[in-house]
Design a protein around this motif. Structure first.
Motif, PDB file in Angstrom:
ATOM      1  N   ARG A  89      69.920  21.105   1.967  1.00  0.00           N
ATOM      2  CA  ARG A  89      68.893  21.617   1.109  1.00  0.00           C
ATOM      3  C   ARG A  89      69.499  20.740  -0.391  1.00  0.00           C
ATOM      4  N   LEU A  90      68.577  20.065  -0.753  1.00  0.00           N
ATOM      5  CA  LEU A  90      69.818  20.017  -1.925  1.00  0.00           C
ATOM      6  C   LEU A  90      68.854  20.263  -2.802  1.00  0.00           C
ATOM      7  N   ASP A  91      69.417  20.917  -4.043  1.00  0.00           N
ATOM      8  CA  ASP A  91      68.375  21.475  -4.737  1.00  0.00           C
ATOM      9  C   ASP A  91      68.547  20.567  -6.318  1.00  0.00           C
ATOM     10  N   LEU A  92      68.241  20.302  -6.734  1.00  0.00           N
ATOM     11  CA  LEU A  92      68.056  18.751  -8.089  1.00  0.00           C
ATOM     12  C   LEU A  92      67.388  19.745  -8.806  1.00  0.00           C
ATOM     13  N   ASP A  93      66.348  20.977  -9.364  1.00  0.00           N
ATOM     14  CA  ASP A  93      66.529  21.715 -10.522  1.00  0.00           C
ATOM     15  C   ASP A  93      68.056  21.770 -10.803  1.00  0.00           C
ATOM     16  N   GLN A  94      68.224  22.207  -9.478  1.00  0.00           N
ATOM     17  CA  GLN A  94      69.642  23.737 -10.021  1.00  0.00           C
ATOM     18  C   GLN A  94      70.910  22.511 -10.345  1.00  0.00           C
ATOM     19  N   TYR A  95      70.963  21.600  -9.451  1.00  0.00           N
ATOM     20  CA  TYR A  95      71.957  19.964  -9.791  1.00  0.00           C
ATOM     21  C   TYR A  95      71.783  19.454  -9.845  1.00  0.00           C
ATOM     22  N   ALA A  96      70.614  18.931 -10.976  1.00  0.00           N
ATOM     23  CA  ALA A  96      70.632  17.524 -10.879  1.00  0.00           C
ATOM     24  C   ALA A  96      69.059  18.224 -11.607  1.00  0.00           C
ATOM     25  N   ALA A  97      70.322  19.190 -13.244  1.00  0.00           N
ATOM     26  CA  ALA A  97      68.566  19.235 -13.731  1.00  0.00           C
ATOM     27  C   ALA A  97      68.715  19.064 -15.290  1.00  0.00           C
ATOM     28  N   ASP A  98      69.364  17.585 -15.995  1.00  0.00           N
ATOM     29  CA  ASP A  98      69.140  16.953 -16.872  1.00  0.00           C
ATOM     30  C   ASP A  98      68.536  15.277 -15.711  1.00  0.00           C
ATOM     31  N   LEU A  99      68.283  15.589 -15.144  1.00  0.00           N
ATOM     32  CA  LEU A  99      67.828  13.591 -14.159  1.00  0.00           C
ATOM     33  C   LEU A  99      66.496  14.350 -14.094  1.00  0.00           C
ATOM     34  N   ARG A 100      65.223  13.325 -13.599  1.00  0.00           N
ATOM     35  CA  ARG A 100      63.841  13.863 -13.242  1.00  0.00           C
ATOM     36  C   ARG A 100      63.453  12.629 -12.051  1.00  0.00           C
ATOM     37  N   TYR A 101      63.475  13.151 -11.110  1.00  0.00           N
ATOM     38  CA  TYR A 101      63.122  11.839  -9.651  1.00  0.00           C
ATOM     39  C   TYR A 101      61.390  11.897  -9.519  1.00  0.00           C
ATOM     40  N   TYR A 102      60.932  11.040  -9.228  1.00  0.00           N
ATOM     41  CA  TYR A 102      59.356  11.638  -8.767  1.00  0.00           C
ATOM     42  C   TYR A 102      58.469  10.821  -7.855  1.00  0.00           C
ATOM     43  N   PHE A 103      57.522  11.886  -7.211  1.00  0.00           N
ATOM     44  CA  PHE A 103      56.820  10.921  -6.249  1.00  0.00           C
ATOM     45  C   PHE A 103      55.852  10.331  -6.297  1.00  0.00           C
ATOM     46  N   VAL A 104      55.554   9.304  -5.948  1.00  0.00           N
ATOM     47  CA  VAL A 104      54.041   8.178  -7.101  1.00  0.00           C
ATOM     48  C   VAL A 104      53.279   7.525  -5.632  1.00  0.00           C
ATOM     49  N   HIS A 105      52.034   7.154  -5.707  1.00  0.00           N
ATOM     50  CA  HIS A 105      51.603   6.696  -4.864  1.00  0.00           C
ATOM     51  C   HIS A 105      51.662   5.013  -5.427  1.00  0.00           C
ATOM     52  N   ARG A 106      52.043   3.922  -4.859  1.00  0.00           N
ATOM     53  CA  ARG A 106      52.203   2.390  -5.528  1.00  0.00           C
ATOM     54  C   ARG A 106      51.222   1.881  -5.833  1.00  0.00           C
ATOM     55  N   ALA A 107      49.993   2.266  -5.766  1.00  0.00           N
ATOM     56  CA  ALA A 107      48.998   2.304  -6.410  1.00  0.00           C
ATOM     57  C   ALA A 107      48.542   2.759  -8.312  1.00  0.00           C
ATOM     58  N   ASP A 108      48.509   3.814  -7.877  1.00  0.00           N
ATOM     59  CA  ASP A 108      48.972   4.338  -9.590  1.00  0.00           C
ATOM     60  C   ASP A 108      50.176   3.457 -10.233  1.00  0.00           C
ATOM     61  N   LEU A 109      51.408   3.662 -10.338  1.00  0.00           N
ATOM     62  CA  LEU A 109      52.279   3.032 -10.762  1.00  0.00           C
ATOM     63  C   LEU A 109      51.951   1.540 -11.591  1.00  0.00           C
ATOM     64  N   ILE A 110      51.412   0.280 -10.391  1.00  0.00           N
ATOM     65  CA  ILE A 110      50.985  -0.704 -10.365  1.00  0.00           C
ATOM     66  C   ILE A 110      49.414  -0.884 -11.509  1.00  0.00           C
TER      67      ILE A 110
END
Length: 392
Positions: A89-110
């Motif tokens: 488990r790579l915990d992004l909240d704990q070890y990359a707290a200053d970064l943001r990663y998002y899961f997005v529907h391609r249609a929404d981004l377009i």
């Protein structure tokens, strides 16, 4: 260079084309986007916006809109395929707290990009099928309906089979990687959290993560095989073929696959990074310049980076369009080549077979326990790169 009097035509209303249109329009250019479809839309696919791509969306003032319609990724979880047991488990909240990663529907981004571009004054012309492009000091775009257009600058953001790329480069032959991928979206009956789940099996892997309000799950299933498959995102396949190919995947993976009722299959091909990203007053960006395999989730993110750097290079240039385009390629090409190579090398890690898979998984697990920060940060050179900062 002042962009106020610049007339720019962009071919393709995808992520890169729309982002470039918005960035250029906000710098004062007159921008027209040509899209061959009857509507600016994307269907049935999710993507990951990583921090390097997010920096561009933030600079375009679109971060909040993205956050409202997507899931912020909290972790990446690697699992064995049989029962779905957790390996790492790579915990992004704990070890990359200053970064943001998002899961997005391609249609929404377009939709977000298209609305922002139109609101800024970009003209989007639909049903515009491009036949060919001529690069000149005053480039010409020839349309299938017999019409011609162009302007001071033409940008090819027209994807894998780019007409603009063909105008600037010899046609190269992509080669089949021996891998195919299925894409599907299913209901999130399993209540998967905002994490990327990677189920690793011999010669194949499955990635699952939630979309929108968490009610949907995006699936990408990759399998090694000798049989060639056609290249393209929207080629339909029988869901039974997907389930048959991943019949040894148990646990949550089996449950997710059992829900698939519509799926697309495409062959994964390696395309060379274009030698020439510009000639005269024609430039390439995104997949038109550098198609990449999906194993680092960087296709859309690199297109966003390209869009910003191209607009920035034009604004910063004191020597006109050719000098600006040369600076754009110089700033982008080495980084893109490195990312494309990393993506090409990444899939095998998830496809190990016995007897290598068990010790490799134990090493991963130990690495997560002993040096989690290092495990999370191994691709910081990709994710922490911010093209909106001067010098990047």
């Amino acid at each position: 260079m002042t962009l106020t009097d610049l007339n720019i035509t962009i071919i393709g209303a995808g992520i890169g084309g729309l982002a470039a249109a918005l960035a250029l329009r906000r710098r004062g250019a007159q921008v027209t986007v040509l899209e061959q479809a009857e509507a600016v839309s994307e269907v049935g696919a999710g993507l990951q916006i990583t921090p390097n791509g997010l920096s561009v969306l933030r600079a375009l003032d679109l971060h909040d809109e993205l956050a409202w319609c997507s899931q912020r990724a909290k972790a990446v979880v690697l699992r064995s395929h049989g029962q779905g047991r957790e390996v790492l488990r790579l915990d992004l909240d704990q070890y990359a707290a200053d970064l943001r990663y998002y899961f997005v529907h391609r249609a929404d981004l377009i939709r977000i990009l298209a609305n922002a571009a139109r609101d800024a004054g970009v003209q989007v012309r639909l049903l515009q099928k491009v036949q060919r492009v001529e690069w000149n000091p005053k480039p010409v775009v020839y349309l299938a309906n017999g019409a011609q257009c162009g302007g001071d600058l033409v940008i090819g953001a027209d994807g894998l089979h780019s007409k603009a790329r063909k105008a600037l480069n010899q046609v190269g032959q992509p080669f089949f990687t021996g891998q195919v991928a299925w894409r599907a979206i299913v209901p999130n009956h399993a209540k998967l959290p905002a994490e990327a789940q990677v189920f690793m099996g011999p010669g194949q892997h499955l990635v699952a993560y939630p979309l929108r309000d968490g009610s949907l799950v995006n699936l990408v299933a990759v399998q090694e095989r000798r049989a060639w498959a056609e290249e393209g995102w929207h080629i339909k396949d029988d869901p039974a073929n997907l389930r048959r190919a991943f019949s040894k995947f148990g646990g949550q993976a089996h449950g997710l696959l059992s829900q698939v009722d519509e799926v697309a299959l495409w062959g994964l091909f390696r395309h060379p990074v274009a030698s020439h990203w510009h000639m005269g007053a024609v430039a390439l960006l995104g997949d038109a310049a550098h198609p990449t395999l999906p194993f680092m989730a960087q296709g859309g993110n690199l297109a966003l980076e390209d869009a910003w750097v191209l607009a920035d290079a034009l604004e910063d240039s004191s020597g006109g369009i050719p000098e600006a385009l040369a600076a754009y390629q110089l700033r982008r090409r080495d980084r893109v080549v490195k990312v494309v190579r990393a993506a090409s090398r990444n899939a095998w890690k998830y496809h190990l077979r016995a007897p290598l898979s068990w010790p490799a998984h134990q090493i991963l697990k130990l690495g997560g326990q002993v040096a989690p920060q290092r495990m999370v940060g191994q691709f910081d050179w990709i994710y922490r790169h911010d093209v909106t900062k001067s010098g990047e």
